[in-house]
Design a protein around this motif. Structure first.
Motif, PDB file in Angstrom:
ATOM      1  N   ILE A   1       0.810  -1.021   0.130  1.00  0.00           N
ATOM      2  CA  ILE A   1      -0.050  -0.096  -0.191  1.00  0.00           C
ATOM      3  C   ILE A   1       0.843   1.372   0.123  1.00  0.00           C
ATOM      4  CG2 ILE A   1      -0.086   0.092   2.431  1.00  0.00           C
ATOM      5  CD1 ILE A   1      -3.005   1.210   2.239  1.00  0.00           C
ATOM      6  N   SER A   2       0.505   2.180  -0.903  1.00  0.00           N
ATOM      7  CA  SER A   2       1.189   3.540  -0.877  1.00  0.00           C
ATOM      8  C   SER A   2       0.281   4.719  -0.545  1.00  0.00           C
ATOM      9  CB  SER A   2       1.611   3.869  -2.225  1.00  0.00           C
ATOM     10  OG  SER A   2       2.367   5.023  -2.323  1.00  0.00           O
ATOM     11  N   ASP A   3       0.434   5.052   0.822  1.00  0.00           N
ATOM     12  CA  ASP A   3      -0.598   6.031   1.281  1.00  0.00           C
ATOM     13  C   ASP A   3      -0.259   7.314   1.465  1.00  0.00           C
ATOM     14  OD1 ASP A   3      -3.079   7.029   2.463  1.00  0.00           O
ATOM     15  OD2 ASP A   3      -2.748   6.155   4.510  1.00  0.00           O
ATOM     16  N   SER A   4      -0.838   8.284   0.833  1.00  0.00           N
ATOM     17  CA  SER A   4      -0.226   9.663   0.797  1.00  0.00           C
ATOM     18  C   SER A   4      -1.159  10.512   1.594  1.00  0.00           C
ATOM     19  CB  SER A   4      -0.023  10.321  -0.506  1.00  0.00           C
ATOM     20  OG  SER A   4      -1.338  10.157  -1.306  1.00  0.00           O
ATOM     21  N   GLY A   5      -2.261   9.950   2.262  1.00  0.00           N
ATOM     22  CA  GLY A   5      -3.164  10.787   3.012  1.00  0.00           C
ATOM     23  C   GLY A   5      -4.254  11.255   2.260  1.00  0.00           C
ATOM     24  N   ASN A   6      -5.471  10.508   2.378  1.00  0.00           N
ATOM     25  CA  ASN A   6      -6.677  10.807   1.651  1.00  0.00           C
ATOM     26  C   ASN A   6      -6.636  10.121   0.179  1.00  0.00           C
ATOM     27  OD1 ASN A   6      -7.893  12.443   3.815  1.00  0.00           O
ATOM     28  ND2 ASN A   6      -7.098  14.200   2.813  1.00  0.00           N
ATOM     29  N   ALA A   7      -5.713   9.646  -0.155  1.00  0.00           N
ATOM     30  CA  ALA A   7      -5.363   9.128  -1.479  1.00  0.00           C
ATOM     31  C   ALA A   7      -4.407   7.781  -1.279  1.00  0.00           C
ATOM     32  CB  ALA A   7      -4.779   9.855  -2.460  1.00  0.00           C
ATOM     33  N   ALA A   8      -4.451   6.613  -1.887  1.00  0.00           N
ATOM     34  CA  ALA A   8      -3.728   5.504  -1.669  1.00  0.00           C
ATOM     35  C   ALA A   8      -3.831   4.558  -2.730  1.00  0.00           C
ATOM     36  CB  ALA A   8      -3.999   4.795  -0.536  1.00  0.00           C
ATOM     37  N   GLU A   9      -2.688   4.010  -3.082  1.00  0.00           N
ATOM     38  CA  GLU A   9      -2.535   2.999  -4.181  1.00  0.00           C
ATOM     39  C   GLU A   9      -2.396   1.601  -3.604  1.00  0.00           C
ATOM     40  OE1 GLU A   9      -2.914   1.952  -8.427  1.00  0.00           O
ATOM     41  OE2 GLU A   9      -2.967   4.007  -7.421  1.00  0.00           O
ATOM     42  N   ILE A  10      -3.449   0.638  -3.701  1.00  0.00           N
ATOM     43  CA  ILE A  10      -3.463  -0.720  -2.872  1.00  0.00           C
ATOM     44  C   ILE A  10      -3.386  -1.879  -3.925  1.00  0.00           C
ATOM     45  CG2 ILE A  10      -4.491  -2.402  -1.213  1.00  0.00           C
ATOM     46  CD1 ILE A  10      -6.038   0.311  -0.362  1.00  0.00           C
ATOM     47  N   VAL A  11      -2.187  -2.454  -3.648  1.00  0.00           N
ATOM     48  CA  VAL A  11      -2.123  -3.736  -4.472  1.00  0.00           C
ATOM     49  C   VAL A  11      -2.593  -4.950  -3.717  1.00  0.00           C
ATOM     50  CG1 VAL A  11      -0.431  -5.340  -5.663  1.00  0.00           C
ATOM     51  CG2 VAL A  11       0.026  -2.828  -5.585  1.00  0.00           C
ATOM     52  N   VAL A  12      -3.497  -5.661  -4.201  1.00  0.00           N
ATOM     53  CA  VAL A  12      -4.193  -6.805  -3.409  1.00  0.00           C
ATOM     54  C   VAL A  12      -3.496  -8.154  -3.985  1.00  0.00           C
ATOM     55  CG1 VAL A  12      -6.155  -5.350  -2.994  1.00  0.00           C
ATOM     56  CG2 VAL A  12      -6.053  -6.937  -5.055  1.00  0.00           C
ATOM     57  N   ALA A  13      -3.638  -9.188  -2.965  1.00  0.00           N
ATOM     58  CA  ALA A  13      -3.074 -10.467  -3.432  1.00  0.00           C
ATOM     59  C   ALA A  13      -4.072 -11.057  -4.578  1.00  0.00           C
ATOM     60  CB  ALA A  13      -3.405 -11.255  -2.345  1.00  0.00           C
ATOM     61  N   LYS A  14      -3.541 -12.038  -5.144  1.00  0.00           N
ATOM     62  CA  LYS A  14      -4.217 -12.542  -6.465  1.00  0.00           C
ATOM     63  C   LYS A  14      -5.476 -12.799  -6.304  1.00  0.00           C
ATOM     64  CE  LYS A  14      -3.508 -16.035  -9.664  1.00  0.00           C
ATOM     65  NZ  LYS A  14      -2.807 -17.543 -10.070  1.00  0.00           N
ATOM     66  N   ASP A  15      -5.993 -13.675  -5.196  1.00  0.00           N
ATOM     67  CA  ASP A  15      -7.298 -14.236  -5.133  1.00  0.00           C
ATOM     68  C   ASP A  15      -8.095 -13.314  -4.112  1.00  0.00           C
ATOM     69  OD1 ASP A  15      -6.874 -16.151  -6.858  1.00  0.00           O
ATOM     70  OD2 ASP A  15      -5.774 -17.432  -5.354  1.00  0.00           O
ATOM     71  N   ALA A  16      -7.687 -12.328  -3.841  1.00  0.00           N
ATOM     72  CA  ALA A  16      -8.292 -11.294  -2.550  1.00  0.00           C
ATOM     73  C   ALA A  16      -9.866 -11.057  -2.982  1.00  0.00           C
ATOM     74  CB  ALA A  16      -7.632  -9.822  -2.404  1.00  0.00           C
ATOM     75  N   ASP A  17     -10.761 -10.583  -2.007  1.00  0.00           N
ATOM     76  CA  ASP A  17     -11.963 -10.344  -2.372  1.00  0.00           C
ATOM     77  C   ASP A  17     -12.077  -8.885  -2.283  1.00  0.00           C
ATOM     78  OD1 ASP A  17     -14.535  -9.652  -2.333  1.00  0.00           O
ATOM     79  OD2 ASP A  17     -15.131 -11.502  -1.028  1.00  0.00           O
ATOM     80  N   THR A  18     -12.037  -8.194  -3.555  1.00  0.00           N
ATOM     81  CA  THR A  18     -12.189  -6.661  -3.415  1.00  0.00           C
ATOM     82  C   THR A  18     -13.563  -6.136  -2.928  1.00  0.00           C
ATOM     83  OG1 THR A  18     -12.905  -6.893  -5.748  1.00  0.00           O
ATOM     84  CG2 THR A  18     -10.375  -6.423  -5.244  1.00  0.00           C
ATOM     85  N   GLN A  19     -14.455  -6.947  -3.108  1.00  0.00           N
ATOM     86  CA  GLN A  19     -15.849  -6.398  -2.397  1.00  0.00           C
ATOM     87  C   GLN A  19     -15.741  -6.501  -1.009  1.00  0.00           C
ATOM     88  OE1 GLN A  19     -18.016  -4.755  -4.441  1.00  0.00           O
ATOM     89  NE2 GLN A  19     -16.468  -5.233  -5.725  1.00  0.00           N
TER      90      GLN A  19
END
Length: 302
Positions: free
Chosen positions: A252-270
């Motif tokens: 996760i790259s979190d800049s405060g109020n905005a973030a870029e999240i890389v999730v695992a291959k089989d993660a449940d995004t919902q």
């Protein structure tokens, strides 16, 4: 000359590399590299500087001989008639600055036994906006013009296989587009294109499959979509509040109020969205496939 056709057997292997190793002094530059290139595809060769890409290309071209392993092109070992069926654009090439542009094309085309050289030269010069320079000396060309001339030398004999080492180097955006369109046109006509490049956006637009080297070893190989799936998804998040601890994320790259999240291959995004919505005000939640640039940086960094 034996003319080797670029088609019509699209899908069959035109190049087969089997456990090729190359050592210079005590450094292993290629380490048991194995892959194939299908007839009629655009195949990308990726990797950081010093990964072994140029050495691999030169080994395919029989400039270097592998210490171990085998290379088969058109189903056989390298020979003069195979050489005439290959076009090669080196990353850096030196041409005699004192000779004329058309004279240079005539010379290289004659080496490949091209008939009707002048007519073909005029067509290519026009296509790459060099027609006004055909009677100029090479020393009068800009860097981008020189690169476009080198490309003409690589394709003037209508090769069945075109090998390009950093083809977009030195080109402005307009000429990059012209060259890309030409390559896609050649591909549509059945030419097999092997392209080493750092332009990840062009890789995503053009390549059917890729091979990535790092320190001489194969670290990625296959279809782009399959590779992207292996590296999970990326989520662009905009929010208000404080992010909670999240499960099944890779980074996760979190800049405060905005973030870029890389999730695992089989993660449940919902499920991830529900967790976030319970803790913060979600302004944006956009799920994207990871780009080849992101994947390149992650793999090269390892």
């Amino acid at each position: 000359m034996t003319k080797l056709s670029p088609g019509p057997q699209n899908g069959a292997a035109i190049l087969q590399i089997d456990h090729v190793t190359k050592v210079f002094d005590t450094k292993t530059v290629l380490d048991a590299v194995t892959f194939d290139v299908k007839r009629g595809e655009v195949f990308g060769l990726l990797g950081p500087n010093g990964a072994g890409k140029t050495t691999l290309i030169r080994t395919i071209l029989d400039i270097f001989r592998p210490d171990t392993g085998t290379i088969a092109l058109f189903g056989r070992t390298f020979s003069d008639d195979i050489k005439d069926a290959i076009g090669y654009l080196p990353e850096e090439g030196t041409l005699d600055k004192e000779i004329g542009v058309l004279e240079c094309i005539r010379y290289f085309a004659s080496l490949k036994h091209v008939e009707g050289i002048d007519k073909k030269a005029d067509a290519w010069l026009a296509r790459l906006t060099l027609a006004d320079y055909k009677d100029k000396k090479i020393q009068d060309l800009s860097k981008g013009m020189h690169r476009r001339l080198q490309f003409i030398l690589a394709v003037i004999h209508e090769p069945a296989v075109l090998i390009l080492d950093e083809p977009f180097s030195g080109l402005d955006p307009l000429n990059m587009k012209v060259l890309k369109d030409i390559l896609l046109d050649l591909r549509a006509k059945g030419t097999t294109i092997i392209m080493s490049t750092h332009q990840m956006d062009e890789v995503e637009r053009m390549c059917d499959r890729i091979l990535m080297l790092n320190a001489g070893k194969v670290v990625l190989y296959g279809k782009l979509d399959e590779i992207r799936q292996e590296f999970g998804l990326s989520i662009e998040l905009r929010y208000e509040g404080t992010l909670p601890q999240l499960d099944n994320i890779t980074s996760i790259s979190d800049s405060g109020n905005a973030a870029e999240i890389v999730v695992a291959k089989d993660a449940d995004t919902q499920a991830l969205l529900k967790t976030l919505a319970a803790q913060v005000t979600v302004k944006k939640f956009e799920i994207k496939q990871r780009s080849m640039n992101e994947i390149f940086l992650e793999v090269a960094g390892k």
